[in-house]
Enzyme design. Structure first.
Site, PDB file in Angstrom:
ATOM      1  N   SER A 155       0.837  -1.207   0.000  1.00 14.57           N
ATOM      2  CA  SER A 155       0.000   0.000   0.000  1.00 14.57           C
ATOM      3  C   SER A 155       0.864   1.247   0.000  1.00 14.57           C
ATOM      4  O   SER A 155       1.979   1.256   0.546  1.00 14.57           O
ATOM      5  CB  SER A 155      -0.888   0.031   1.249  1.00 14.57           C
ATOM      6  OG  SER A 155      -1.532   1.292   1.347  1.00 14.57           O
ATOM      7  N   TYR A 165      -1.368  -0.315  10.208  1.00 15.75           N
ATOM      8  CA  TYR A 165      -1.592  -0.738   8.823  1.00 15.75           C
ATOM      9  C   TYR A 165      -0.361  -0.445   7.964  1.00 15.75           C
ATOM     10  O   TYR A 165       0.116  -1.312   7.213  1.00 15.75           O
ATOM     11  CB  TYR A 165      -2.815  -0.009   8.246  1.00 15.75           C
ATOM     12  CG  TYR A 165      -3.056  -0.305   6.780  1.00 15.75           C
ATOM     13  CD1 TYR A 165      -3.547  -1.537   6.376  1.00 15.75           C
ATOM     14  CD2 TYR A 165      -2.773   0.644   5.789  1.00 15.75           C
ATOM     15  CE1 TYR A 165      -3.758  -1.826   5.023  1.00 15.75           C
ATOM     16  CE2 TYR A 165      -2.976   0.367   4.449  1.00 15.75           C
ATOM     17  CZ  TYR A 165      -3.474  -0.866   4.069  1.00 15.75           C
ATOM     18  OH  TYR A 165      -3.676  -1.148   2.743  1.00 15.75           O
TER      19      TYR A 165
HETATM   20  N1  LIG Z   1      -8.781  -0.260  -1.797  1.00 16.34           N
HETATM   21  C1  LIG Z   1      -7.692   0.490  -1.691  1.00 16.34           C
HETATM   22  O1  LIG Z   1      -7.732   1.707  -1.926  1.00 16.34           O
HETATM   23  C2  LIG Z   1      -6.375  -0.142  -1.284  1.00 16.34           C
HETATM   24  C3  LIG Z   1      -5.249   0.657  -1.284  1.00 16.34           C
HETATM   25  C4  LIG Z   1      -4.017   0.085  -0.949  1.00 16.34           C
HETATM   26  C5  LIG Z   1      -3.945  -1.262  -0.630  1.00 16.34           C
HETATM   27  N2  LIG Z   1      -5.064  -2.025  -0.607  1.00 16.34           N
HETATM   28  C6  LIG Z   1      -4.905  -3.448  -0.273  1.00 16.34           C
HETATM   29  O2  LIG Z   1      -5.497  -4.250  -1.283  1.00 16.34           O
HETATM   30  C7  LIG Z   1      -5.974  -5.468  -0.739  1.00 16.34           C
HETATM   31  C8  LIG Z   1      -7.423  -5.677  -1.131  1.00 16.34           C
HETATM   32  O3  LIG Z   1      -8.144  -4.522  -0.838  1.00 16.34           O
HETATM   33  P1  LIG Z   1      -9.691  -4.405  -1.218  1.00 16.34           P
HETATM   34  O4  LIG Z   1     -10.030  -2.949  -1.144  1.00 16.34           O
HETATM   35  O5  LIG Z   1      -9.964  -5.157  -2.472  1.00 16.34           O
HETATM   36  O6  LIG Z   1     -10.322  -5.159   0.039  1.00 16.34           O
HETATM   37  P2  LIG Z   1     -11.805  -5.737   0.264  1.00 16.34           P
HETATM   38  O7  LIG Z   1     -12.041  -5.559   1.727  1.00 16.34           O
HETATM   39  O8  LIG Z   1     -12.756  -5.136  -0.711  1.00 16.34           O
HETATM   40  O9  LIG Z   1     -11.667  -7.279  -0.082  1.00 16.34           O
HETATM   41  C9  LIG Z   1     -10.831  -8.084   0.687  1.00 16.34           C
HETATM   42  C10 LIG Z   1     -11.189  -9.536   0.483  1.00 16.34           C
HETATM   43  O10 LIG Z   1     -10.293 -10.292   1.310  1.00 16.34           O
HETATM   44  C11 LIG Z   1     -11.030 -11.219   2.075  1.00 16.34           C
HETATM   45  N3  LIG Z   1     -10.316 -11.476   3.331  1.00 16.34           N
HETATM   46  C12 LIG Z   1     -10.222 -10.678   4.416  1.00 16.34           C
HETATM   47  N4  LIG Z   1      -9.496 -11.277   5.383  1.00 16.34           N
HETATM   48  C13 LIG Z   1      -9.106 -12.487   4.883  1.00 16.34           C
HETATM   49  C14 LIG Z   1      -8.343 -13.557   5.401  1.00 16.34           C
HETATM   50  N5  LIG Z   1      -7.860 -13.535   6.652  1.00 16.34           N
HETATM   51  N6  LIG Z   1      -8.122 -14.637   4.601  1.00 16.34           N
HETATM   52  C15 LIG Z   1      -8.632 -14.698   3.339  1.00 16.34           C
HETATM   53  N7  LIG Z   1      -9.388 -13.710   2.814  1.00 16.34           N
HETATM   54  C16 LIG Z   1      -9.620 -12.613   3.575  1.00 16.34           C
HETATM   55  C17 LIG Z   1     -12.392 -10.556   2.296  1.00 16.34           C
HETATM   56  O11 LIG Z   1     -13.386 -11.528   2.614  1.00 16.34           O
HETATM   57  C18 LIG Z   1     -12.611  -9.883   0.945  1.00 16.34           C
HETATM   58  O12 LIG Z   1     -13.216 -10.752   0.015  1.00 16.34           O
HETATM   59  C19 LIG Z   1      -5.737  -5.377   0.767  1.00 16.34           C
HETATM   60  O13 LIG Z   1      -4.533  -6.053   1.090  1.00 16.34           O
HETATM   61  C20 LIG Z   1      -5.584  -3.881   1.002  1.00 16.34           C
HETATM   62  O14 LIG Z   1      -4.801  -3.602   2.141  1.00 16.34           O
HETATM   63  C21 LIG Z   1      -6.284  -1.504  -0.926  1.00 16.34           C
END
Ligand SMILES: NC(=O)c1ccc[n+]([C@@H]2O[C@H](COP(=O)([O-])OP(=O)(O)OC[C@H]3O[C@@H](n4cnc5c(N)ncnc54)[C@H](O)[C@@H]3O)[C@@H](O)[C@H]2O)c1
Length: 261
Positions: A155, A165
């Site tokens: 991130s 985080y």
């Molecule tokens: N959305 C953003 O702006 C953003 C920015 C930087 C980084 N990220 C990173 O991207 C990744 C995905 O983000 P997103 O926005 O798609 O998240 P999201 O919350 O929309 O989806 C996450 C998915 O992971 C699953 N999950 C959660 N905990 C889990 C576990 N212990 N084991 C297996 N599955 C699990 C959830 O059920 C969900 O389906 C994350 O690592 C997040 O930190 C997101």
């Protein structure tokens, strides 16, 4: 585009490849799965939310894609091992691992002092140990197939922040270098992506609208909303043959934030 359209150039097609995507039921994970499947891969949606993984898999299957939903908590080594074994049994192996599952909501972006120790441990178990568990579990199958590619989702926070985080995602970048080094003898490349603020449903629901506007208008160099498609494009490059000389790197896809502030 569908799996059979064949319109993608060969270097960016994944016919016969198997991609194991953690957190594959929603957000980035589902978008990665859809794009890889459209480019010919078989995809495994490994998610702690089994019902969501089933629903998303049904939607991909209805579009003609080859998909397997598996329940998996990346923090729990036994469920990771079982999910990887199931994927290998079903598809014959794994070529691409996307360590995407992660906790990222606002409460983990507050100072360490404000979080209960158990919450910090849980966050690190998912965001950090999840990458360790899945990478080590997938390695033998990737090695047996002559190599592969691992993409870790870090991130932007890891480049600017000091919250639990941010630190968990800094560890993801550290693990990217560690596993790139450790897995190189098996011809496995390991890279990471640091997304900026992106329009996944969960991020948009979590963040105050004023903060989103401020990031886009004041802090990014490119003044538009980051899109899931921007991250998907980076993933496809890194795990394709075109990215074949890149390992141990983290690619920031942030619209230029935090190059200055
Ligand atoms: N959305 C953003 O702006 C953003 C920015 C930087 C980084 N990220 C990173 O991207 C990744 C995905 O983000 P997103 O926005 O798609 O998240 P999201 O919350 O929309 O989806 C996450 C998915 O992971 C699953 N999950 C959660 N905990 C889990 C576990 N212990 N084991 C297996 N599955 C699990 C959830 O059920 C969900 O389906 C994350 O690592 C997040 O930190 C997101």
């Amino acid at each position: 585009m569908t799996a059979s359209s064949g319109t993608h150039e060969p270097a960016r097609r994944f016919d016969g490849r198997v991609a194991f995507i953690t957190g594959g039921a929603a957000g980035f994970g589902l978008a990665f799965a859809r794009e890889l499947a459209e480019r010919g891969a078989s995809v495994v949606l490994a998610d702690i939310d089994a019902a969501a993984a089933e629903r998303s898999a049904a939607a991909l299957a209805a579009a003609g894609h080859t998909v397997l939903p598996v329940r998996c908590d990346v923090a729990a080594e036994d469920t990771v091992d079982a999910a990887v074994a199931r994927a290998v049994e079903h598809f014959g192996g794994i070529d691409i691992l996307v360590n995407n599952a992660g906790r990222h909501l606002t409460r983990y972006n507050l100072p360490f002092q404000t979080l209960a120790r158990d919450d910090v441990r849980e966050l690190f178990d998912v965001n950090v140990m999840g990458v360790v568990n899945c990478s080590l579990a997938a390695r033998p199958s990737m090695a047996a197939r002559g190599g592969g590619s691992i993409i870790n989702i870090s991130s932007m926070a890891s480049h600017i922040g000091t919250s639990p985080y941010a630190v968990s995602k800094l560890a993801v970048r550290g693990l990217t270098v560690a596993f790139a080094t450790e897995f190189a003898p098996d011809n496995i490349r390991v890279n990471a992506i640091s997304p900026g603020l992106m329009d996944t449903e969960s991020a948009m629901a979590d963040l105050p609208a004023e903060l989103v506007r401020d990031i886009i208008d004041q802090r990014q160099l490119i003044h538009r909303q980051g899109r899931v498609a921007d991250i998907v494009a980076a993933l496809i490059y890194l795990c394709s043959a075109e990215g074949g000389f890149v390992t141990g790197e983290t690619l920031k896809v942030t619209g230029g934030f935090p190059l200055y502030s």
